[in-house]
Scaffold this motif. Structure first.
Motif, PDB file in Angstrom:
ATOM      1  N   ASP A  30      46.887  31.014  41.616  1.00 34.54           N
ATOM      2  CA  ASP A  30      46.524  32.195  40.817  1.00 34.54           C
ATOM      3  C   ASP A  30      45.700  32.614  39.633  1.00 34.54           C
ATOM      4  N   GLN A  31      44.996  31.621  39.444  1.00 34.42           N
ATOM      5  CA  GLN A  31      43.665  31.513  38.734  1.00 34.42           C
ATOM      6  C   GLN A  31      42.510  32.959  39.209  1.00 34.42           C
ATOM      7  N   ARG A  32      42.549  33.237  37.908  1.00 32.06           N
ATOM      8  CA  ARG A  32      41.165  33.952  38.691  1.00 32.06           C
ATOM      9  C   ARG A  32      39.526  33.664  38.510  1.00 32.06           C
ATOM     10  N   LEU A  33      39.304  33.491  39.613  1.00 32.98           N
ATOM     11  CA  LEU A  33      37.757  32.520  40.031  1.00 32.98           C
ATOM     12  C   LEU A  33      37.105  33.855  40.428  1.00 32.98           C
ATOM     13  N   THR A  74      47.029  41.103  42.374  1.00 34.46           N
ATOM     14  CA  THR A  74      47.340  41.124  41.221  1.00 34.46           C
ATOM     15  C   THR A  74      46.663  40.834  40.185  1.00 34.46           C
ATOM     16  N   ASN A  75      45.646  40.002  40.654  1.00 37.21           N
ATOM     17  CA  ASN A  75      44.837  39.056  40.225  1.00 37.21           C
ATOM     18  C   ASN A  75      43.874  39.395  40.326  1.00 37.21           C
ATOM     19  N   SER A  76      43.377  40.423  41.116  1.00 34.82           N
ATOM     20  CA  SER A  76      41.837  41.036  41.822  1.00 34.82           C
ATOM     21  C   SER A  76      40.886  42.361  40.458  1.00 34.82           C
ATOM     22  N   THR A  77      39.538  42.066  40.314  1.00 29.81           N
ATOM     23  CA  THR A  77      39.115  43.687  40.218  1.00 29.81           C
ATOM     24  C   THR A  77      37.530  43.257  40.718  1.00 29.81           C
ATOM     25  N   PHE A  78      37.110  44.186  40.751  1.00 30.11           N
ATOM     26  CA  PHE A  78      36.102  44.178  41.466  1.00 30.11           C
ATOM     27  C   PHE A  78      34.757  44.836  40.489  1.00 30.11           C
ATOM     28  N   ALA A  79      33.349  44.577  40.717  1.00 26.91           N
ATOM     29  CA  ALA A  79      32.430  44.608  39.959  1.00 26.91           C
ATOM     30  C   ALA A  79      31.312  45.467  41.117  1.00 26.91           C
TER      31      ALA A  79
END
Length: 376
Positions: free
Chosen positions: A47-50, A147-152
């Motif tokens: 679950d670490q955001r990388l 739940t642990n994803s964001t996109f730029a």
């Protein structure tokens, strides 16, 4: 209605087996899941955001596939290439400004060539700008359970806030395989030629001819290191592996193969009941028939290590008798399934057929029988 526990099935192992070997990986984060059941077979920092690098192009592809599925886009539609798309660095499909390119070619450019130019071209066509497309990617990710994803951006190039976990990548891969089987085929293509330039699929599992390997995506930037979302199907079983933060192309290949083989070797899916198979016949209260079968709507299975299989427990819960009328598909009970090192989960059981209310004489006879003899 009397609620009671009618059955506790302790499914003792059919054989004794050695426990799964202690397992580790050089990856910074990793996960192995069974694609059909979603059961996690191994995880490390899952679950670490990388930074996901080009592995996030799976989300770009999901956005395209979703529009195709709902008729908002067609494979033969043509997209005009902008200057921004043409100027993209990194992996490229080598598009030219002003070109009109078929959506299907751009899909292959994204999946096989990992083309940043193709990603931007599709993002602009679907959302007006890459920035708006990235916002929609994040919104869609939440909707499908990431739940642990964001996109730029649409490419996976390093950017503040462009992050995913390996668990989210595995969930996304499984979703694509399940929801878009007609488009998943592109991930297994070994090469693609555009403008007379041939590029190979960078997936090391496919290039190494690992048995059953048919997808999905690699990734690399200086910030992220080397990553892989890989999957293979053998017989009727599919496994998905995700690795992030590796140090070299060779390490990515070696670890990808090793995790895949571990998943197939040390774990097995145990099918408990087929979809529509009668688990138990429940008594019917005041019905035209005395019994109604309780069945699962979908195949019930669980993926376990050989050792955990010995502790598998299945409990059946339902109310008895069940009052008529009963409609086929109506939920009437559940199976509660547990095993060592596995989160207990519940599977609904539904009526296998309609059972209408009995006529007046039948209802009277049933009531007299019930109060004299009780439920069978």
């Amino acid at each position: 209605m009397r609620q009671r526990l009618l059955l506790a099935l302790m499914l003792i192992g059919w054989f004794l087996a050695a426990p799964a070997e202690a397992f580790e990986t050089a990856a910074k984060a990793a996960i192995i899941i069974d694609a059909r059941t979603g059961v996690v077979l191994f995880e490390k920092n899952a679950d670490q955001r990388l930074p996901p690098a080009s592995m996030s192009k799976l989300m770009t592809a999901y956005m395209i596939f979703d529009r195709l599925k709902h008729g908002r886009l067609k494979l033969d539609d043509e997209i005009t290439i902008s200057e921004k798309a043409w100027k993209m660095g990194g992996s490229q499909m080598f598009l030219k400004v002003g070109d009109r390119v078929r959506v299907e070619d751009l899909i292959r450019g994204i999946i096989i060539m990992s083309g940043n130019d193709a990603c931007v071209a599709m993002a602009e066509a679907l959302a007006g700008s890459e920035e708006e497309f990235a916002r929609e990617m994040t919104e869609t990710a939440r909707r499908i359970g990431l739940t642990n994803s964001t996109f730029a951006n649409a490419t996976g190039l390093d950017a503040p806030g462009h992050l995913m976990s390996v668990r989210d990548l595995a969930t996304l891969a499984r979703t694509i395989i399940t929801e878009f089987p007609e488009y998943f085929k592109y991930y297994s293509e070994r090469e693609f030629v555009y403008r007379n330039i041939k590029q190979q699929n960078r997936n090391p599992l496919i290039q190494a001819n690992v048995p059953g390997a048919d997808g999905m995506k690699t990734g690399y930037t200086e910030q992220s290191g080397y990553g892989l979302v890989g999957t293979a199907k053998r017989n009727d079983r599919r496994i998905i592996v995700v690795l992030a933060g590796l140090e070299s192309i060779n390490q990515r290949k070696t670890e990808g193969e090793r995790l895949l083989e571990y998943g197939f070797r040390e774990f097995q899916e145990y099918r408990l009941f087929q979809a529509g198979e009668s688990v138990v016949d429940a008594d019917v209260w005041l019905g035209a028939e005395a019994k109604v079968p309780l069945v699962p709507a979908k195949t019930v299975g669980v993926t376990l290590s050989h050792e955990a299989r010995r502790g598998l427990s299945v409990k059946l819960r339902y109310g008895n008798p069940v009052p008529a009328p009963i409609e086929a598909g109506q939920q009437l009970g559940s199976l509660e399934i547990s095993a060592p090192n596995m989160t207990t989960f519940s599977v609904p059981l539904v009526a296998g057929k309609d059972v209408p209310r009995a006529g007046l004489l039948g209802r009277v006879t049933s009531m007299v029988g019930y109060y004299v003899w009780g439920a069978s």
